[in-house]
Design an enzyme around this catalytic site. Structure first.
Site, PDB file in Angstrom:
ATOM      1  N   GLY A  28      96.764  70.142  34.673  1.00 21.85           N
ATOM      2  CA  GLY A  28      98.189  70.011  34.409  1.00 21.85           C
ATOM      3  C   GLY A  28      99.034  70.067  35.676  1.00 21.85           C
ATOM      4  O   GLY A  28      98.534  69.932  36.800  1.00 21.85           O
TER       5      GLY A  28
ATOM      6  N   LYS B  68      83.522  61.077  39.175  1.00 14.93           N
ATOM      7  CA  LYS B  68      84.575  62.095  39.071  1.00 14.93           C
ATOM      8  C   LYS B  68      84.313  63.166  40.118  1.00 14.93           C
ATOM      9  O   LYS B  68      83.232  63.747  40.175  1.00 14.93           O
ATOM     10  CB  LYS B  68      84.566  62.712  37.664  1.00 14.93           C
ATOM     11  CG  LYS B  68      85.764  63.600  37.348  1.00 14.93           C
ATOM     12  CD  LYS B  68      87.034  62.771  37.295  1.00 14.93           C
ATOM     13  CE  LYS B  68      88.204  63.524  36.687  1.00 14.93           C
ATOM     14  NZ  LYS B  68      88.093  63.605  35.207  1.00 14.93           N
TER      15      LYS B  68
ATOM     16  N   CYS C   1      82.234  68.972  37.181  1.00 15.94           N
ATOM     17  CA  CYS C   1      82.573  69.877  36.081  1.00 15.94           C
ATOM     18  C   CYS C   1      82.360  71.333  36.479  1.00 15.94           C
ATOM     19  O   CYS C   1      81.266  71.710  36.885  1.00 15.94           O
ATOM     20  CB  CYS C   1      81.743  69.552  34.847  1.00 15.94           C
ATOM     21  SG  CYS C   1      82.155  70.595  33.428  1.00 15.94           S
TER      22      CYS C   1
ATOM     23  N   GLY D 236      97.879  66.459  36.852  1.00 11.66           N
ATOM     24  CA  GLY D 236      99.295  66.798  36.759  1.00 11.66           C
ATOM     25  C   GLY D 236     100.235  65.636  36.530  1.00 11.66           C
ATOM     26  O   GLY D 236     101.448  65.773  36.727  1.00 11.66           O
TER      27      GLY D 236
ATOM     28  N   THR E 221      96.100  66.281  30.482  1.00 12.31           N
ATOM     29  CA  THR E 221      96.848  67.390  29.892  1.00 12.31           C
ATOM     30  C   THR E 221      98.092  66.908  29.159  1.00 12.31           C
ATOM     31  O   THR E 221      98.407  67.378  28.058  1.00 12.31           O
ATOM     32  CB  THR E 221      97.240  68.408  30.981  1.00 12.31           C
ATOM     33  OG1 THR E 221      96.053  68.892  31.619  1.00 12.31           O
ATOM     34  CG2 THR E 221      97.995  69.583  30.381  1.00 12.31           C
TER      35      THR E 221
ATOM     36  N   ASN F 227      88.965  66.433  39.406  1.00 10.97           N
ATOM     37  CA  ASN F 227      88.699  67.182  38.187  1.00 10.97           C
ATOM     38  C   ASN F 227      89.486  68.494  38.283  1.00 10.97           C
ATOM     39  O   ASN F 227      90.220  68.719  39.241  1.00 10.97           O
ATOM     40  CB  ASN F 227      87.199  67.460  38.054  1.00 10.97           C
ATOM     41  CG  ASN F 227      86.779  67.688  36.601  1.00 10.97           C
ATOM     42  OD1 ASN F 227      87.552  68.171  35.789  1.00 10.97           O
ATOM     43  ND2 ASN F 227      85.537  67.335  36.284  1.00 10.97           N
TER      44      ASN F 227
END
Length: 287
Positions: free
Chosen positions: A136, A77, A34, A165, A187, A108
């Site tokens: 995205g 992640k 993150c 994406g 996204t 991420n």
């Protein structure tokens, strides 16, 4: 803090291990990537810290019990990596815990992107002074590279989940060609809603059918090396698609033109009829 996260994981494991109260928790994903925790670095960019976190999780008694019963798959992640040695070091740490880590999710968001609101002349978002993770379509090619490298470097027992994406069946197909066993969609779900899942799956099935694939395993991780023959095949397919598109447009124009001619003739006939009726009314001609 690490202690807080271990405490939360301990509660999850206790719930899973409670035979008297079946849990709906089917897995846990540790987010070591993150970029939006204020004042804290991305854990998986510090490989020693990443190692220490996974070591602490592996020694948690409640998780050891859940793992021994194969009741709680663990995923990690990962952040995006951009340099070869970083891919290698990250994979080295993850492989050290191959008996614990079931999959990695790559990637991420790309940290510290920035967008400007030109009307208000300010950052688009309020947190961290406007700096935030980029997601995205803009990150797809970085995500593909990370999926490809992770699949090459990780132990085969660790699955790779492609993230970043994905908004079409073709995007999912690309991720799986690079070695992803599954994909995550974020996204696109945010902008389109949950209907995107069925659409993406349907588009992926259509691609598989067109290529004669009946299972994901038929093409997963089987990306072919670049070749002149392959490039020529791709160019020919694009040219054919462009030609077909042009034919469709010309057909539409022809159809539209025909309709216009018919309408002109109808209008001309109506004009003659109206002229004759007016002439008869005023005695110019007699019907």
């Amino acid at each position: 803090t690490l202690a807080d996260n271990l405490k939360m994981l301990d509660k999850i494991c206790e719930s899973v291990n409670n035979a008297d109260s079946p849990s709906n928790i089917s897995g846990v994903e540790l987010n070591l990537a993150c970029p939006n925790v204020i004042g804290k670095p991305i854990i998986a960019y510090d490989f020693d810290q990443m190692d220490s976190v996974l070591d602490a999780v592996s020694k948690l008694p409640s998780y050891q019990k859940a793992m021994s019963n194969k009741q709680l798959p663990l995923g990690v992640k990962m952040p995006p990596y951009f340099d070869g040695p970083h891919f290698e070091k990250a994979a080295e740490v993850l492989n050290k815990y191959k008996d614990m880590v079931r999959y990695v999710a790559s990637i991420n968001t790309i940290g510290n992107a920035f967008a400007v609101d030109t009307v208000a002349e300010m950052p688009v978002i309020s947190s961290k002074g406007g700096f935030a993770g980029l997601s995205g379509p803009a990150v797809k090619y970085t995500a593909l590279a990370n999926v490809k490298k992770m699949r090459e470097l990780l132990d085969e027992s660790i699955d790779v989940v492609g993230v970043g994406g994905i908004q079409s069946g073709s995007d999912a197909f690309e991720m799986m060609l690079c070695g992803a066993s599954a994909v995550q969609v974020g996204t696109c779900h945010w902008t389109e809603g949950p209907k995107c899942f069925d659409r993406i799956c349907s588009e992926l099935r259509d691609i598989m059918k067109s290529k004669g694939y009946t299972s994901v395993d038929d093409f997963k991780g089987k990306l072919k090396p670049w070749s002149k023959d392959g490039a020529a095949k791709s160019r020919a397919a694009k040219k054919a698609a462009t030609t077909n598109s042009g034919d469709d447009k010309n057909s539409s124009k022809t159809s539209s033109g025909g309709s216009g001619t018919d309408m002109t003739m109808i209008c001309a006939v109506l004009a003659v009829i109206i002229a004759v009726l007016l002439a008869d009314k005023f005695g110019v001609v007699s019907i």
